[in-house]
Design an enzyme around this catalytic site. Structure first.
Site, short mmCIF file in Angstrom:
data_model
loop_
_atom_site.label_atom_id
_atom_site.label_comp_id
_atom_site.label_asym_id
_atom_site.label_seq_id
_atom_site.Cartn_x
_atom_site.Cartn_y
_atom_site.Cartn_z
N TYR A 87 0.84 -1.20 0.00
CA TYR A 87 0.00 0.00 0.00
C TYR A 87 0.88 1.25 0.00
O TYR A 87 0.61 2.21 -0.72
CB TYR A 87 -0.93 0.02 1.23
CG TYR A 87 -1.99 -1.04 1.20
CD1 TYR A 87 -3.19 -0.83 0.52
CD2 TYR A 87 -1.81 -2.25 1.85
CE1 TYR A 87 -4.18 -1.81 0.50
CE2 TYR A 87 -2.81 -3.23 1.83
CZ TYR A 87 -3.98 -3.00 1.15
OH TYR A 87 -4.96 -3.97 1.13
N ASN A 110 -12.73 -0.19 -5.07
CA ASN A 110 -12.47 -0.54 -6.46
C ASN A 110 -13.72 -1.16 -7.10
O ASN A 110 -14.14 -2.25 -6.70
CB ASN A 110 -11.29 -1.51 -6.54
CG ASN A 110 -10.97 -1.96 -7.94
OD1 ASN A 110 -11.54 -1.48 -8.92
ND2 ASN A 110 -10.04 -2.89 -8.05
N CYS A 118 -6.58 -5.01 -7.64
CA CYS A 118 -6.33 -4.60 -6.25
C CYS A 118 -5.87 -5.77 -5.39
O CYS A 118 -5.29 -5.56 -4.32
CB CYS A 118 -7.53 -3.89 -5.66
SG CYS A 118 -9.06 -4.82 -5.74
N HIS A 119 -6.08 -7.01 -5.86
CA HIS A 119 -5.60 -8.17 -5.11
C HIS A 119 -4.07 -8.21 -5.08
O HIS A 119 -3.49 -8.89 -4.24
CB HIS A 119 -6.16 -9.47 -5.71
CG HIS A 119 -5.80 -9.70 -7.13
ND1 HIS A 119 -6.52 -9.13 -8.17
CD2 HIS A 119 -4.80 -10.41 -7.71
CE1 HIS A 119 -5.97 -9.51 -9.32
NE2 HIS A 119 -4.92 -10.28 -9.07
N GLU A 144 -1.83 -16.25 -10.19
CA GLU A 144 -0.78 -15.50 -10.89
C GLU A 144 0.62 -16.01 -10.57
O GLU A 144 1.61 -15.41 -10.98
CB GLU A 144 -0.90 -14.01 -10.55
CG GLU A 144 -2.17 -13.39 -11.09
CD GLU A 144 -2.22 -11.88 -10.95
OE1 GLU A 144 -1.17 -11.25 -10.68
OE2 GLU A 144 -3.32 -11.32 -11.12
#
Length: 153
Positions: A87, A110, A118-119, A144
């Site tokens: 962040y 979001n 945002c993850h 991912e």
């Protein structure tokens, strides 16, 4: 404004769009109906992402963001698939190095989770929050290829 339910290999989503620009996406439990061409494209790109074939979404957005939220979103979209950012680092890149908490607020609001990733934003001391919960955030990060073992308790 068009609202449509789409089913992907990962989850069911409710999307809102107008003039082929996406304005929101949310997990839902509504059965898919006849889809517009744009909803079919959103579904196709989500399925490609969930199967590992797509790393970047190619969809137009229609968002009403504050200037700060727009800067944060622009910087977040630069974080590559398979990488995470804190962040505080995201705040720094958005030009407000002390605004980590404000970045968290932008992430929680979001309207396009997954599409605007945002993850990929994590806390300095752990996983951080996610609108759909920690389990979903972990699944997306693992999808991912991110090692999430240090975030699990």
């Amino acid at each position: 404004m068009n609202i449509e339910a789409i089913s992907t290999s990962f989850a069911d989503f409710l999307i809102a769009h107008e003039y082929n620009r996406l304005s929101s996406i949310d997990i839902c439990h509504i059965k898919e109906g006849k889809l517009s061409p744009f909803a079919k494209e959103v579904k196709n790109q989500l399925n490609e992402y969930f199967s590992g074939k797509r790393k970047v979404f190619d969809l137009d957005f229609c968002l009403n963001l504050t200037p700060f939220a727009a800067k944060v979103t622009d910087e977040l979209l630069k974080v590559p698939y398979g990488e995470v950012i804190s962040y505080m680092e995201l705040a720094k890149r958005a030009g407000s190095p002390k605004a980590g908490r404000a970045v968290g607020n932008v992430m929680s609001a979001n309207p396009l989770p997954i599409i605007i990733p945002c993850h990929r934003v994590i806390a300095a001391n752990g996983l951080g929050g996610y609108s759909y919960g920690a389990e979903m955030k972990l699944k997306l990060l693992e999808l991912e290829g991110i090692d999430t073992s240090k975030y699990k308790h």
